[in-house]
Design a protein around this motif. Structure first.
Motif, PDB file in Angstrom:
ATOM      1  N   VAL A   1      79.294  80.980  65.993  1.00 49.30           N
ATOM      2  CA  VAL A   1      77.888  81.500  65.336  1.00 49.30           C
ATOM      3  C   VAL A   1      77.936  80.887  63.841  1.00 49.30           C
ATOM      4  O   VAL A   1      79.006  80.556  63.473  1.00 49.30           O
ATOM      5  CB  VAL A   1      77.773  82.839  65.197  1.00 49.30           C
ATOM      6  N   TYR A   2      76.788  80.433  63.744  1.00 53.52           N
ATOM      7  CA  TYR A   2      76.620  79.947  62.112  1.00 53.52           C
ATOM      8  C   TYR A   2      75.406  80.494  61.366  1.00 53.52           C
ATOM      9  O   TYR A   2      74.424  80.766  62.307  1.00 53.52           O
ATOM     10  CB  TYR A   2      76.871  78.497  61.933  1.00 53.52           C
ATOM     11  N   GLY A   3      75.154  80.583  60.216  1.00 53.99           N
ATOM     12  CA  GLY A   3      74.111  81.098  59.536  1.00 53.99           C
ATOM     13  C   GLY A   3      73.927  80.469  57.912  1.00 53.99           C
ATOM     14  O   GLY A   3      75.021  80.215  57.370  1.00 53.99           O
ATOM     15  N   GLY A   4      72.913  80.583  57.571  1.00 49.90           N
ATOM     16  CA  GLY A   4      72.733  80.179  55.964  1.00 49.90           C
ATOM     17  C   GLY A   4      71.385  80.088  55.473  1.00 49.90           C
ATOM     18  O   GLY A   4      70.578  80.922  56.255  1.00 49.90           O
ATOM     19  N   GLU A   5      71.167  79.916  54.112  1.00 48.20           N
ATOM     20  CA  GLU A   5      70.053  80.023  53.755  1.00 48.20           C
ATOM     21  C   GLU A   5      69.968  78.749  52.727  1.00 48.20           C
ATOM     22  O   GLU A   5      70.875  77.946  52.198  1.00 48.20           O
ATOM     23  CB  GLU A   5      70.144  81.287  52.559  1.00 48.20           C
ATOM     24  N   ARG A   6      68.729  78.249  52.342  1.00 49.19           N
ATOM     25  CA  ARG A   6      68.599  77.103  51.670  1.00 49.19           C
ATOM     26  C   ARG A   6      67.269  77.203  50.861  1.00 49.19           C
ATOM     27  O   ARG A   6      66.172  77.466  51.516  1.00 49.19           O
ATOM     28  CB  ARG A   6      68.403  75.805  52.737  1.00 49.19           C
ATOM     29  N   TYR A   7      67.370  76.750  49.559  1.00 51.50           N
ATOM     30  CA  TYR A   7      66.056  77.040  48.988  1.00 51.50           C
ATOM     31  C   TYR A   7      65.710  75.632  48.271  1.00 51.50           C
ATOM     32  O   TYR A   7      66.699  75.026  47.468  1.00 51.50           O
ATOM     33  CB  TYR A   7      66.325  77.965  47.627  1.00 51.50           C
ATOM     34  N   VAL A   8      64.619  75.169  48.058  1.00 50.66           N
ATOM     35  CA  VAL A   8      64.308  73.641  47.461  1.00 50.66           C
ATOM     36  C   VAL A   8      62.799  74.060  46.579  1.00 50.66           C
ATOM     37  O   VAL A   8      61.869  74.808  47.181  1.00 50.66           O
ATOM     38  CB  VAL A   8      63.801  72.739  48.841  1.00 50.66           C
ATOM     39  N   GLN A   9      62.993  73.523  45.515  1.00 51.94           N
ATOM     40  CA  GLN A   9      61.663  73.373  44.638  1.00 51.94           C
ATOM     41  C   GLN A   9      61.562  71.938  44.304  1.00 51.94           C
ATOM     42  O   GLN A   9      62.591  71.336  43.651  1.00 51.94           O
ATOM     43  CB  GLN A   9      61.795  74.280  43.486  1.00 51.94           C
ATOM     44  N   GLN A  10      60.489  71.665  44.387  1.00 49.74           N
ATOM     45  CA  GLN A  10      60.248  70.057  44.220  1.00 49.74           C
ATOM     46  C   GLN A  10      58.897  69.893  43.568  1.00 49.74           C
ATOM     47  O   GLN A  10      57.859  70.167  43.866  1.00 49.74           O
ATOM     48  CB  GLN A  10      60.156  69.342  45.274  1.00 49.74           C
ATOM     49  N   TYR A  11      58.884  69.045  42.432  1.00 46.12           N
ATOM     50  CA  TYR A  11      57.993  68.777  41.543  1.00 46.12           C
ATOM     51  C   TYR A  11      57.255  67.273  41.905  1.00 46.12           C
ATOM     52  O   TYR A  11      58.203  66.306  41.712  1.00 46.12           O
ATOM     53  CB  TYR A  11      58.218  68.877  40.119  1.00 46.12           C
ATOM     54  N   LEU A  12      56.175  67.004  42.516  1.00 47.18           N
ATOM     55  CA  LEU A  12      55.774  65.786  42.853  1.00 47.18           C
ATOM     56  C   LEU A  12      54.844  65.090  41.751  1.00 47.18           C
ATOM     57  O   LEU A  12      54.739  65.715  40.823  1.00 47.18           O
ATOM     58  CB  LEU A  12      54.780  66.090  44.106  1.00 47.18           C
ATOM     59  N   ALA A  13      54.484  64.034  41.951  1.00 46.31           N
ATOM     60  CA  ALA A  13      53.862  63.048  40.842  1.00 46.31           C
ATOM     61  C   ALA A  13      52.515  62.963  40.819  1.00 46.31           C
ATOM     62  O   ALA A  13      51.781  62.020  40.722  1.00 46.31           O
ATOM     63  CB  ALA A  13      54.414  61.727  41.061  1.00 46.31           C
ATOM     64  N   PHE A  14      51.836  64.231  41.179  1.00 46.61           N
ATOM     65  CA  PHE A  14      50.321  64.504  41.235  1.00 46.61           C
ATOM     66  C   PHE A  14      50.161  65.903  41.065  1.00 46.61           C
ATOM     67  O   PHE A  14      51.042  66.771  41.341  1.00 46.61           O
ATOM     68  CB  PHE A  14      49.750  63.782  42.285  1.00 46.61           C
ATOM     69  N   PRO A  15      48.999  66.402  40.490  1.00 46.50           N
ATOM     70  CA  PRO A  15      48.573  67.729  40.506  1.00 46.50           C
ATOM     71  C   PRO A  15      48.703  68.672  41.865  1.00 46.50           C
ATOM     72  O   PRO A  15      49.091  69.611  41.880  1.00 46.50           O
ATOM     73  CB  PRO A  15      47.260  67.689  39.924  1.00 46.50           C
ATOM     74  N   GLY A  16      47.872  67.936  42.795  1.00 50.62           N
ATOM     75  CA  GLY A  16      47.760  68.310  44.019  1.00 50.62           C
ATOM     76  C   GLY A  16      46.931  69.821  43.864  1.00 50.62           C
ATOM     77  O   GLY A  16      47.236  70.739  44.655  1.00 50.62           O
TER      78      GLY A  16
ATOM     79  N   VAL B   1      53.650  71.147  43.468  1.00 53.38           N
ATOM     80  CA  VAL B   1      54.981  71.769  43.380  1.00 53.38           C
ATOM     81  C   VAL B   1      55.261  72.391  44.854  1.00 53.38           C
ATOM     82  O   VAL B   1      54.380  73.255  45.212  1.00 53.38           O
ATOM     83  CB  VAL B   1      54.874  72.875  42.317  1.00 53.38           C
ATOM     84  N   ILE B   2      56.322  71.870  45.549  1.00 52.93           N
ATOM     85  CA  ILE B   2      56.646  72.683  46.748  1.00 52.93           C
ATOM     86  C   ILE B   2      57.682  73.604  46.562  1.00 52.93           C
ATOM     87  O   ILE B   2      58.782  73.301  45.858  1.00 52.93           O
ATOM     88  CB  ILE B   2      56.841  71.358  47.496  1.00 52.93           C
ATOM     89  N   GLU B   3      57.740  74.763  47.163  1.00 49.61           N
ATOM     90  CA  GLU B   3      58.891  75.719  47.294  1.00 49.61           C
ATOM     91  C   GLU B   3      59.070  76.000  48.641  1.00 49.61           C
ATOM     92  O   GLU B   3      58.017  76.710  49.338  1.00 49.61           O
ATOM     93  CB  GLU B   3      58.573  76.898  46.388  1.00 49.61           C
ATOM     94  N   LEU B   4      60.050  75.821  48.987  1.00 49.11           N
ATOM     95  CA  LEU B   4      60.815  75.903  50.276  1.00 49.11           C
ATOM     96  C   LEU B   4      62.001  77.225  50.538  1.00 49.11           C
ATOM     97  O   LEU B   4      62.789  76.774  49.863  1.00 49.11           O
ATOM     98  CB  LEU B   4      61.186  74.791  51.263  1.00 49.11           C
ATOM     99  N   ASP B   5      61.751  78.283  51.115  1.00 49.66           N
ATOM    100  CA  ASP B   5      62.672  79.093  51.043  1.00 49.66           C
ATOM    101  C   ASP B   5      63.198  79.594  52.469  1.00 49.66           C
ATOM    102  O   ASP B   5      62.370  79.975  53.171  1.00 49.66           O
ATOM    103  CB  ASP B   5      62.203  80.552  50.519  1.00 49.66           C
ATOM    104  N   ARG B   6      64.426  78.919  53.067  1.00 48.60           N
ATOM    105  CA  ARG B   6      64.780  78.778  54.510  1.00 48.60           C
ATOM    106  C   ARG B   6      65.949  79.489  54.726  1.00 48.60           C
ATOM    107  O   ARG B   6      66.721  79.811  53.831  1.00 48.60           O
ATOM    108  CB  ARG B   6      65.090  77.372  54.743  1.00 48.60           C
ATOM    109  N   ASN B   7      65.710  80.226  55.886  1.00 51.56           N
ATOM    110  CA  ASN B   7      66.998  81.043  56.462  1.00 51.56           C
ATOM    111  C   ASN B   7      67.116  80.071  57.956  1.00 51.56           C
ATOM    112  O   ASN B   7      66.200  79.921  58.504  1.00 51.56           O
ATOM    113  CB  ASN B   7      66.853  82.549  56.696  1.00 51.56           C
ATOM    114  N   PHE B   8      68.498  79.857  58.367  1.00 58.50           N
ATOM    115  CA  PHE B   8      68.757  79.324  59.423  1.00 58.50           C
ATOM    116  C   PHE B   8      69.886  80.175  60.056  1.00 58.50           C
ATOM    117  O   PHE B   8      70.992  80.469  59.564  1.00 58.50           O
ATOM    118  CB  PHE B   8      68.905  77.783  59.362  1.00 58.50           C
ATOM    119  N   GLY B   9      70.215  79.675  61.391  1.00 52.12           N
ATOM    120  CA  GLY B   9      71.391  80.135  62.020  1.00 52.12           C
ATOM    121  C   GLY B   9      71.177  79.774  63.483  1.00 52.12           C
ATOM    122  O   GLY B   9      70.367  79.193  64.097  1.00 52.12           O
ATOM    123  N   GLY B  10      72.443  79.803  64.327  1.00 51.21           N
ATOM    124  CA  GLY B  10      72.536  79.520  65.783  1.00 51.21           C
ATOM    125  C   GLY B  10      73.877  79.745  66.298  1.00 51.21           C
ATOM    126  O   GLY B  10      74.742  80.455  65.435  1.00 51.21           O
TER     127      GLY B  10
END
Length: 693
Positions: A299-314, A323-332
């Motif tokens: 078994v495994y599991g974890g978490e990953r957080y990413v915040q990225q500022y892109l080159a346009f206002p959006g 600005v993209i924010e990804l808050d991930r949990n994963f496992g298996g």
């Protein structure tokens, strides 16, 4: 609104293809589950696929030790380049699979100690490999790799080594230009039935290009417990912290000519950068039963957080934010079984298993107000889960013939729950993909030194969530995008005699519904993805290793790859049939001549690396990245005094100070396709080790 994705527990998908053993008690070797800490087996002549093994010495010798690309350049069939941009990770492709990736790795599965570093949607992060404690890395190519499941155009799997028998403390530091420095501290030892291997490391650099400053901290722990003679338990914990990594973005051809070290103006205006925090743990239990069956549960599991500022206002209606924010949990996990038996009077090895993998990710988007997070533009929860079942058998037909056959059924489901309803639209939706992939391989031991093999297999690759993220028109995920399917064939020869090793493989892959860059969404400027008709990859891989007297050895890896679209008509009506796949060189070569005088502790080597020209776009009309050849030199000296060991080392890359394009952002926005490689670079360092005996 969903706030947290459940961390799924099930079964880890990680078939490996260990080398065949002709020992009486274990005549066959099956592509079975990776067992943590398993020993490498030298005889792979009965394996009906191409396999390259990189030892710990090849991974670390006189290198920075931070990037997988430093060593993967030795592997035929692979293109692995350092983009000089730690915000986007390395660029890796195998026989053309994965060349389209703008960031991370697609089309190539990454595995460490049986724990997948590739998520269920097929996207992986090579920065997660723990190179500081790696015993070896195996790179697999060929039709049988499709038994790994989704997005397995090639397999890169690492094996963490056990700590040494005597407690050992080691430090290693390296320094280079542009503020480059990396330090690590590692401890390993055997304490009764418990084996410990742990390390921490920090990388700092101002970057070769402007606006590319990076700091990366990693920590890794492996605990192995021999419960009794028949069972073992292994715990692995990995952590990565990479805050505020600056992103210089790609350059246009004109910008490269003006100043190859510059960053794009938009990177300064919008302060493009990326923060990554990743933590995961895995637990593996293996037991050999009295009837010689072996069962494995992981078994495994974890978490990953990413915040990225892109080159346009959006800030547009369907933009989703700059600005993209990804808050991930994963496992298996995985439950596997393996048995050595007989059928119809023939020795047979069987393996079967079921797997489950999950990722759940809260995705939010905000306006980029010149480097600051502004109003919210997107809020959704995206989940992927995959369930697989596999059965593989290897039959010893007679002392010379070995047949390997397997089948894997995969089911991958994408689900999106839209929580951003201010725009009056609910873009929630789901899509399910399923595929059954068979594979068959036959090997023939022609002479004790020469073996021949042939293999056939079918594979598939789903879109990643990043590729599903935008529709050509409107908002919501692009569920019209379908998986690509491949049919793969290979024949090969392996020669092993004294100090000579030769591997030769001829291969062909035919792909339907190739995932490619689609039309740019007019309202947002975001790139979308589409399915092309058909493409073909065919080529030759050659690896030759030769040892000589007096500690001299030579190595050559060469790949000829013809990869092109057979049928591809774009939405604008243009026909790109016959065009070469972008980002894929026709020729690639690595060569090395090394000298290690026996008994001296000294080693030095001269390396050569070469790639032919690569196209930047599907239509092959943009200025291509020219072919190049560069030479590198390295040297190290190991000296032991009592319980101490010291190892100074040095290397110089690009001895001829050649200017060339290291990597391409295939079909990049604004014609910013090019990422220049550094000019002449130096690296010096020293390792220091103490062992309690």
């Amino acid at each position: 609104m969903k706030k947290i994705a459940p961390c799924a527990i099930g079964i880890l998908s990680s078939l490996s293809f260990p080398a065949a053993s002709i020992a009486q008690e274990r005549q066959l070797s099956l592509p079975a589950q990776v067992v943590l800490g398993s020993e490498a087996q030298e005889d792979d002549t009965r394996l009906p696929l191409a396999r390259s093994t990189l030892s710990a010495d090849e991974l670390e010798t006189s290198n920075l030790g931070a990037n997988l690309s430093e060593s993967l350049q030795r592997v035929p069939g692979l293109v692995a380049v350092n983009r000089q941009n730690y915000a986007q990770d390395l660029q890796i492709s195998s026989r053309g699979f994965g060349a389209r990736a703008a960031f991370g790795v697609r089309g190539v599965r990454l595995v460490q100690d049986g724990i997948p570093l590739t998520m269920p949607d097929g996207q992986g992060q090579p920065a997660l490999f723990d190179l500081d404690s790696m015993q070896r890395i195996e790179v697999l190519r060929g039709p049988l790799t499709t038994l790994y499941g989704n997005a397995s155009g090639g397999i890169i799997q690492g094996f963490t080594g056990e700590g040494s028998f005597y407690p050992t403390l080691e430090s290693r530091s390296a320094f280079g230009p542009d503020g480059l420095r990396r330090s690590r501290l590692r401890y390993g030892g055997q304490h009764g039935d418990l084996n410990i291997n742990a390390n921490v490391a920090r990388l700092d650099t101002d970057g070769y290009r402007d606006h590319s400053k990076t700091q990366r901290d990693t920590a890794n722990l492996r605990l192995g417990w021999d419960i009794d003679d028949a069972s073992s338990l292994t715990l692995l914990i990995n952590s990565l912290d990479q805050p505020e990594t600056e992103d210089p973005l790609g350059l246009t051809a004109q910008q490269v000519r003006e100043d190859r070290r510059q960053s794009v103006a938009g990177s300064q205006t919008f302060n493009t950068r990326k923060t990554v925090r990743h933590n995961q743990a895995g637990l593996n239990y293996t037991r050999r039963l009295s009837n010689d069956d072996q069962v494995t549960a992981m078994v495994y599991g974890g978490e990953r957080y990413v915040q990225q500022y892109l080159a346009f206002p959006g800030g547009g209606q369907f933009s989703g934010g700059g600005v993209i924010e990804l808050d991930r949990n994963f496992g298996g996990g995985e439950l596997g079984w393996q048995r050595n038996t007989e059928a119809f009077g023939l020795p047979v090895e069987l393996a079967a298993g079921v797997t489950y993998d999950y990722q759940g990710e809260q995705r939010q988007g905000f306006v980029n107000e010149t480097g600051r997070k502004g109003a919210q533009q997107r809020d959704e929860f995206n989940a992927v889960d995959s369930q697989d079942a596999y059965l593989i058998s290897t039959w010893q037909l007679d002392p010379r013939w070995t047949l390997t056959a397997g089948v894997r059924h995969s089911r991958v489901e994408f689900d999106s729950d839209d929580d951003y309803l201010i725009d009056g639209q609910d873009d929630s939706g789901s899509v399910r993909y399923s595929q059954t992939n068979p594979a068959l391989g036959l090997s023939y031991q022609w002479t004790p030194a020469v073996s021949l093999y042939a293999a056939l297999g079918q594979g598939f690759e789903t879109p990643t969530f990043q590729e599903l993220a935008y529709q050509p028109q409107g908002s919501g995920l692009n569920f019209d995008l379908t998986p690509s399917k491949s049919r793969n064939a290979e024949i090969g020869m392996k020669y092993r005699q004294d100090q000579t090793r030769i591997d030769l493989a001829l291969f062909e892959s035919r792909v339907e519904d190739e995932i490619v860059a689609g039309e740019e969404q007019q309202l947002t400027g975001r790139g979308t993805f589409a399915n092309a008709g058909r493409s073909t990859r065919r080529g030759i891989e050659l690896a030759v290793e030769q040892g000589f007297d007096h500690g001299i050895s030579a190595y050559l890896a060469y790949t000829l790859l013809d990869a092109r679209f057979d049928e591809y008509q774009r939405a604008d009506g243009s026909d790109l049939s016959g065009r070469t796949l972008p980002g894929v060189p026709r020729h690639s070569l690595f060569a090395e001549l090394s000298w290690q005088p026996p008994g001296t502790g000294f080693i030095t080597a001269l390396e050569a690396q070469s790639l032919s020209q690569r196209y930047a776009t599907d239509d092959n009309t943009a200025e291509a990245a020219s072919g190049y050849a560069v030479f590198n030199w390295r040297a190290a000296y190991t000296h032991a005094v009592g319980n101490w060991e010291v190892e100074p080392f040095a290397r110089i890359d690009n001895l001829g100070d050649r200017e060339y394009i290291g990597s391409l952002i295939v079909n990049g926005a604004g014609a910013r396709y090019y990422e220049p490689a550094p000019d002449r670079q130096w690296l010096v360092g020293v390792g220091l080790q103490y062992q309690w005996r």
